[in-house]
Scaffold this motif. Structure first.
Motif, PDB file in Angstrom:
ATOM      1  N   VAL A 128       0.804  -1.282   0.129  1.00 52.09           N
ATOM      2  CA  VAL A 128       0.113   0.069  -0.056  1.00 52.09           C
ATOM      3  C   VAL A 128       0.863   1.285   0.063  1.00 52.09           C
ATOM      4  O   VAL A 128       0.637   2.278  -0.793  1.00 52.09           O
ATOM      5  N   GLU A 129       1.751   1.299   1.072  1.00 55.21           N
ATOM      6  CA  GLU A 129       2.585   2.145   1.015  1.00 55.21           C
ATOM      7  C   GLU A 129       3.731   2.496  -0.252  1.00 55.21           C
ATOM      8  O   GLU A 129       3.937   3.707  -0.803  1.00 55.21           O
ATOM      9  N   MET A 130       4.046   1.501  -0.761  1.00 51.79           N
ATOM     10  CA  MET A 130       4.720   1.583  -2.024  1.00 51.79           C
ATOM     11  C   MET A 130       4.103   2.211  -3.241  1.00 51.79           C
ATOM     12  O   MET A 130       4.394   2.878  -3.909  1.00 51.79           O
ATOM     13  N   ALA A 131       2.629   1.905  -3.183  1.00 56.45           N
ATOM     14  CA  ALA A 131       2.101   2.465  -4.520  1.00 56.45           C
ATOM     15  C   ALA A 131       1.675   3.936  -4.219  1.00 56.45           C
ATOM     16  O   ALA A 131       1.804   4.661  -5.032  1.00 56.45           O
ATOM     17  N   MET A 132       1.432   4.211  -2.818  1.00 55.12           N
ATOM     18  CA  MET A 132       1.196   5.690  -2.454  1.00 55.12           C
ATOM     19  C   MET A 132       2.407   6.479  -2.752  1.00 55.12           C
ATOM     20  O   MET A 132       2.348   7.619  -3.515  1.00 55.12           O
ATOM     21  N   SER A 133       3.612   5.894  -2.356  1.00 57.85           N
ATOM     22  CA  SER A 133       4.715   6.675  -2.386  1.00 57.85           C
ATOM     23  C   SER A 133       5.271   6.879  -3.973  1.00 57.85           C
ATOM     24  O   SER A 133       5.595   7.829  -4.453  1.00 57.85           O
ATOM     25  N   ALA A 134       5.068   5.897  -4.846  1.00 59.85           N
ATOM     26  CA  ALA A 134       5.255   5.684  -6.012  1.00 59.85           C
ATOM     27  C   ALA A 134       4.786   6.786  -6.892  1.00 59.85           C
ATOM     28  O   ALA A 134       4.952   7.605  -7.513  1.00 59.85           O
ATOM     29  N   ARG A 135       3.438   6.856  -6.587  1.00 63.97           N
ATOM     30  CA  ARG A 135       2.558   7.933  -7.405  1.00 63.97           C
ATOM     31  C   ARG A 135       2.954   9.209  -6.927  1.00 63.97           C
ATOM     32  O   ARG A 135       2.834  10.125  -7.805  1.00 63.97           O
ATOM     33  N   ALA A 136       3.181   9.425  -5.641  1.00 61.90           N
ATOM     34  CA  ALA A 136       3.679  10.574  -4.958  1.00 61.90           C
ATOM     35  C   ALA A 136       5.025  11.127  -5.745  1.00 61.90           C
ATOM     36  O   ALA A 136       5.229  12.319  -6.149  1.00 61.90           O
ATOM     37  N   LEU A 137       5.834  10.289  -6.124  1.00 60.51           N
ATOM     38  CA  LEU A 137       6.905  10.546  -7.138  1.00 60.51           C
ATOM     39  C   LEU A 137       6.774  10.718  -8.534  1.00 60.51           C
ATOM     40  O   LEU A 137       7.732  10.983  -9.162  1.00 60.51           O
ATOM     41  N   GLY A 138       5.442  10.509  -8.929  1.00 55.25           N
ATOM     42  CA  GLY A 138       5.156  10.811 -10.365  1.00 55.25           C
ATOM     43  C   GLY A 138       5.331   9.519 -11.261  1.00 55.25           C
ATOM     44  O   GLY A 138       5.505   9.458 -12.479  1.00 55.25           O
ATOM     45  N   LEU A 139       5.526   8.238 -10.390  1.00 57.57           N
ATOM     46  CA  LEU A 139       5.437   6.974 -11.092  1.00 57.57           C
ATOM     47  C   LEU A 139       4.099   6.550 -11.657  1.00 57.57           C
ATOM     48  O   LEU A 139       3.086   6.824 -10.881  1.00 57.57           O
ATOM     49  N   LYS A 140       3.790   5.994 -12.498  1.00 57.67           N
ATOM     50  CA  LYS A 140       2.585   5.086 -12.977  1.00 57.67           C
ATOM     51  C   LYS A 140       2.584   3.885 -12.234  1.00 57.67           C
ATOM     52  O   LYS A 140       3.642   3.267 -12.145  1.00 57.67           O
ATOM     53  N   VAL A 141       1.726   3.417 -11.604  1.00 55.66           N
ATOM     54  CA  VAL A 141       1.214   2.135 -10.840  1.00 55.66           C
ATOM     55  C   VAL A 141       0.455   1.102 -11.433  1.00 55.66           C
ATOM     56  O   VAL A 141      -0.888   1.522 -11.773  1.00 55.66           O
ATOM     57  N   ILE A 142       0.686   0.036 -11.656  1.00 51.52           N
ATOM     58  CA  ILE A 142      -0.258  -1.135 -12.344  1.00 51.52           C
ATOM     59  C   ILE A 142       0.053  -2.086 -10.894  1.00 51.52           C
ATOM     60  O   ILE A 142       0.890  -2.542 -10.488  1.00 51.52           O
ATOM     61  N   GLY A 143      -1.229  -2.269 -10.268  1.00 51.51           N
ATOM     62  CA  GLY A 143      -1.421  -3.166  -9.185  1.00 51.51           C
ATOM     63  C   GLY A 143      -1.907  -4.565  -9.693  1.00 51.51           C
ATOM     64  O   GLY A 143      -3.015  -4.622 -10.518  1.00 51.51           O
TER      65      GLY A 143
END
Length: 251
Positions: A128-143
């Motif tokens: 959960v934190e990985m996805a939140m932090s990645a998007r905050a850094l400007g990454l696209k996230v596929i879960g």
């Protein structure tokens, strides 16, 4: 019941799940493949992360014959696989707040990149934190997760949210809660998990879609060949040289 019948039941269960994700996740698979192609075409880098047994599907798309050379494994020490001792430590680390953010900040991931996060339950703090932090850094996230867990289990993240709540695209593996397909009167616990089979197939379908999407744009997909076929090493050397600034498993 013979052991052969149990084997057949497991194959039937796995095939049924594969048919379900093929039919019901078709739109999401297409979208995920397109997003990966968009990232590659724009000069971005690709990363995959999974904890515990979910890491098996992540590793399956990294440095793989027939796979995109640009996919890199995002490693969280003690969490990728079950090689940490004791093995239960890996499960405990998935519940540690702050670990994912530190790992991302220490990684080469940056805005414009893409991260695939695999977590069967999607309930632990780490994914959960990985996805939140990645998007905050400007990454696209596929879960990649089993959405069933969001209605049958409680989140272990402080926000009360799940992996699926922080993704650009969610791929639902459709795995039942508990990840065991078979039961038997003479065996107390359910057994025969299928999540690795289904999740790996789901991700390979996405990668195939991405390769096709790149080719349709006139871009040669940066694919790796098997090192066990003639010319494979030479091919891979060329690809890795051309895309060396986006490949981190050689460094």
């Amino acid at each position: 019941m013979s052991e052969g019948k149990l084997a057949g039941q497991f194959f039937d269960a796995a095939i049924g799940l594969l048919q379900q994700v093929r039919d019901e996740d078709a739109g999401e698979i297409e979208a995920a493949g397109t997003l990966i192609a968009d990232t590659v075409a724009a000069g971005g880098r690709l990363f995959a992360f999974g904890a515990g047994h979910s890491s098996l599907a992540a590793q399956d798309i990294v440095y793989r014959a027939g796979g995109l050379a640009l996919m890199n494994l995002l490693v969280v020490p003690g969490v990728v696989g079950v090689d940490v001792m004791p093995a239960t430590l890996g499960s405990a680390l998935e519940r540690v707040d702050g670990l994912a953010t530190v790992v991302l900040e220490s990684s080469p991931a940056r805005s414009g990149d893409l991260l695939v996060i695999i977590s069967l339950s999607g309930r632990n703090a780490l994914p959960v934190e990985m996805a939140m932090s990645a998007r905050a850094l400007g990454l696209k996230v596929i879960g990649v997760t089993s959405v069933a867990y969001t209605t049958e289990t409680k989140s272990r993240h402080a926000s009360g949210t799940y992996l699926k709540d922080h993704c650009d695209i969610v791929l639902d593996s459709r795995i039942p809660v508990g990840d065991a397909e078979l039961t038997l009167d003479t065996i107390e616990a359910p057994f025969a998990p299928a999540s690795t089979v289904v999740t790996s197939a789901l991700l390979q379908a996405v990668m195939a879609t991405a390769a096709g999407a790149l080719a349709a744009r006139g871009i040669e997909p940066p694919l790796l060949r098997s090192g066990n076929v003639d010319g494979g090493h030479e091919w891979n050397s060329r690809v890795m040289t051309e895309y060396g600034d986006r490949i981190f498993y050689q460094q």
